[in-house]
Design an enzyme around this catalytic site. Structure first.
Site, PDB file in Angstrom:
ATOM      1  N   HIS A  59       4.219   0.584  10.173  1.00  0.00           N
ATOM      2  CA  HIS A  59       4.496  -0.455   9.942  1.00  0.00           C
ATOM      3  C   HIS A  59       4.194  -0.152  11.563  1.00  0.00           C
ATOM      4  CE1 HIS A  59       7.406  -0.776   7.443  1.00  0.00           C
ATOM      5  NE2 HIS A  59       5.721  -1.926   6.875  1.00  0.00           N
ATOM      6  N   LYS A  98      14.679 -11.998  -3.302  1.00  0.00           N
ATOM      7  CA  LYS A  98      14.278 -10.777  -2.547  1.00  0.00           C
ATOM      8  C   LYS A  98      15.555  -9.855  -2.292  1.00  0.00           C
ATOM      9  CE  LYS A  98      10.681  -7.028  -1.410  1.00  0.00           C
ATOM     10  NZ  LYS A  98       9.512  -7.016  -1.663  1.00  0.00           N
ATOM     11  N   ARG A 127      -1.417   2.485   2.083  1.00  0.00           N
ATOM     12  CA  ARG A 127      -0.684   4.175   1.607  1.00  0.00           C
ATOM     13  C   ARG A 127      -1.800   5.154   0.301  1.00  0.00           C
ATOM     14  NH1 ARG A 127       4.686   3.296   1.866  1.00  0.00           N
ATOM     15  NH2 ARG A 127       4.360   1.903   0.049  1.00  0.00           N
ATOM     16  N   SER A 169       9.374   1.770   3.404  1.00  0.00           N
ATOM     17  CA  SER A 169      10.878   0.833   3.840  1.00  0.00           C
ATOM     18  C   SER A 169      11.732   1.221   2.710  1.00  0.00           C
ATOM     19  CB  SER A 169      10.856  -0.198   4.120  1.00  0.00           C
ATOM     20  OG  SER A 169      10.172  -0.870   5.423  1.00  0.00           O
TER      21      SER A 169
HETATM   22  O1  PNS Z   1       6.639  -5.517   2.547  1.00  0.00           O
HETATM   23  P1  PNS Z   1       6.618  -6.195   1.488  1.00  0.00           P
HETATM   24  O2  PNS Z   1       7.659  -7.000   0.823  1.00  0.00           O
HETATM   25  O3  PNS Z   1       5.515  -5.221   0.390  1.00  0.00           O
HETATM   26  O4  PNS Z   1       5.532  -7.495   1.866  1.00  0.00           O
HETATM   27  C1  PNS Z   1       5.880  -8.538   0.518  1.00  0.00           C
HETATM   28  C2  PNS Z   1       5.051  -9.910   1.325  1.00  0.00           C
HETATM   29  C3  PNS Z   1       5.941 -10.277   1.550  1.00  0.00           C
HETATM   30  C4  PNS Z   1       3.895  -9.789   1.649  1.00  0.00           C
HETATM   31  C5  PNS Z   1       4.722 -10.675  -0.359  1.00  0.00           C
HETATM   32  O5  PNS Z   1       5.666 -10.859  -1.156  1.00  0.00           O
HETATM   33  C6  PNS Z   1       4.184 -12.148   0.062  1.00  0.00           C
HETATM   34  O6  PNS Z   1       3.676 -13.008   0.623  1.00  0.00           O
HETATM   35  N1  PNS Z   1       4.928 -13.277  -0.090  1.00  0.00           N
HETATM   36  C7  PNS Z   1       4.695 -14.503   0.233  1.00  0.00           C
HETATM   37  C8  PNS Z   1       5.219 -15.249  -0.687  1.00  0.00           C
HETATM   38  C9  PNS Z   1       3.452 -15.345  -1.806  1.00  0.00           C
HETATM   39  O7  PNS Z   1       2.586 -15.686  -0.842  1.00  0.00           O
HETATM   40  N2  PNS Z   1       3.582 -14.816  -2.774  1.00  0.00           N
HETATM   41  C10 PNS Z   1       2.250 -15.432  -2.980  1.00  0.00           C
HETATM   42  C11 PNS Z   1       0.972 -13.677  -3.122  1.00  0.00           C
HETATM   43  S1  PNS Z   1       1.772 -12.635  -3.991  1.00  0.00           S
END
Ligand code: PNS
Length: 163
Positions: A18, A42, A91, A129
């Site tokens: 990150h 989550k 990745r 993570s």
């Molecule tokens: O680090 P992660 O868990 O892969 O991040 C995921 C994240 C937080 C970027 C994604 O879950 C997100 O954007 N959540 C906000 C909810 C949202 O907008 N959902 C619709 C688009 S997928």
């Protein structure tokens, strides 16, 4: 015009992958907002407070990087930040399907949104993570895989558990 990118994620915990992305992202945009997702549905290993603290401690005082949290849709948060740029790391092929789905869904929700993908540095290609959490719960060391300040915090947390 200043280019601002939102780098959203769970950061549970923040890894060197990150951090590498934030550093390299700053070569592309003027400012980055690291947005730690609240996402109550989550299950996280670390609380929002801990996740924010780990990012903030690592970034320190950098006028080009802001650390924040967000709840709800990312596209709504982007509007709040007055930008349409999302930064994400890629990745292996493993990430592709999930990232592609998210990028297309975000664009469907708001046509203006553009996701910039940067390839993760080769040193951090195998780090996530999730794998860091697996090592931590099994009592292994993650030194060198997460920023030093994060490693110290994790050591403390897991040493306490093992006592
Ligand atoms: O680090 P992660 O868990 O892969 O991040 C995921 C994240 C937080 C970027 C994604 O879950 C997100 O954007 N959540 C906000 C909810 C949202 O907008 N959902 C619709 C688009 S997928």
């Amino acid at each position: 015009m200043e280019r601002i990118a939102v780098y959203p994620g769970s950061f549970d915990p923040l890894t060197n992958g990150h951090l590498d992305l934030i550093r390299r992202g700053l070569n592309v945009v003027d400012r980055i907002i690291v947005a730690v997702a609240i996402n109550p549905s989550k299950k996280h290993m670390f609380t929002l407070k801990d996740r924010l603290e780990m990012v903030q401690m690592t970034i320190g005082d950098n006028p080009r990087v802001k650390v924040d949290s967000f709840n709800g849709l990312l596209v709504d948060y982007l509007k709040k930040c007055d930008t349409h740029i999302v930064l994400r790391g890629l990745r292996a092929v493993l990430d592709f399907e999930y990232e592609y789905q998210m990028a297309l869904m975000n664009r469907r929700l708001d046509r203006a949104v553009e996701t910039i993908f940067m390839m993760t540095g080769y040193k951090w290609f195998y780090i996530s993570s999730r794998i860091i959490r697996d090592v931590l719960v099994s009592g292994g060391s993650v030194e060198g895989l997460v920023p030093d300040v994060v490693a110290k915090k994790l050591e403390k947390k897991f040493a306490k558990k093992q006592m």
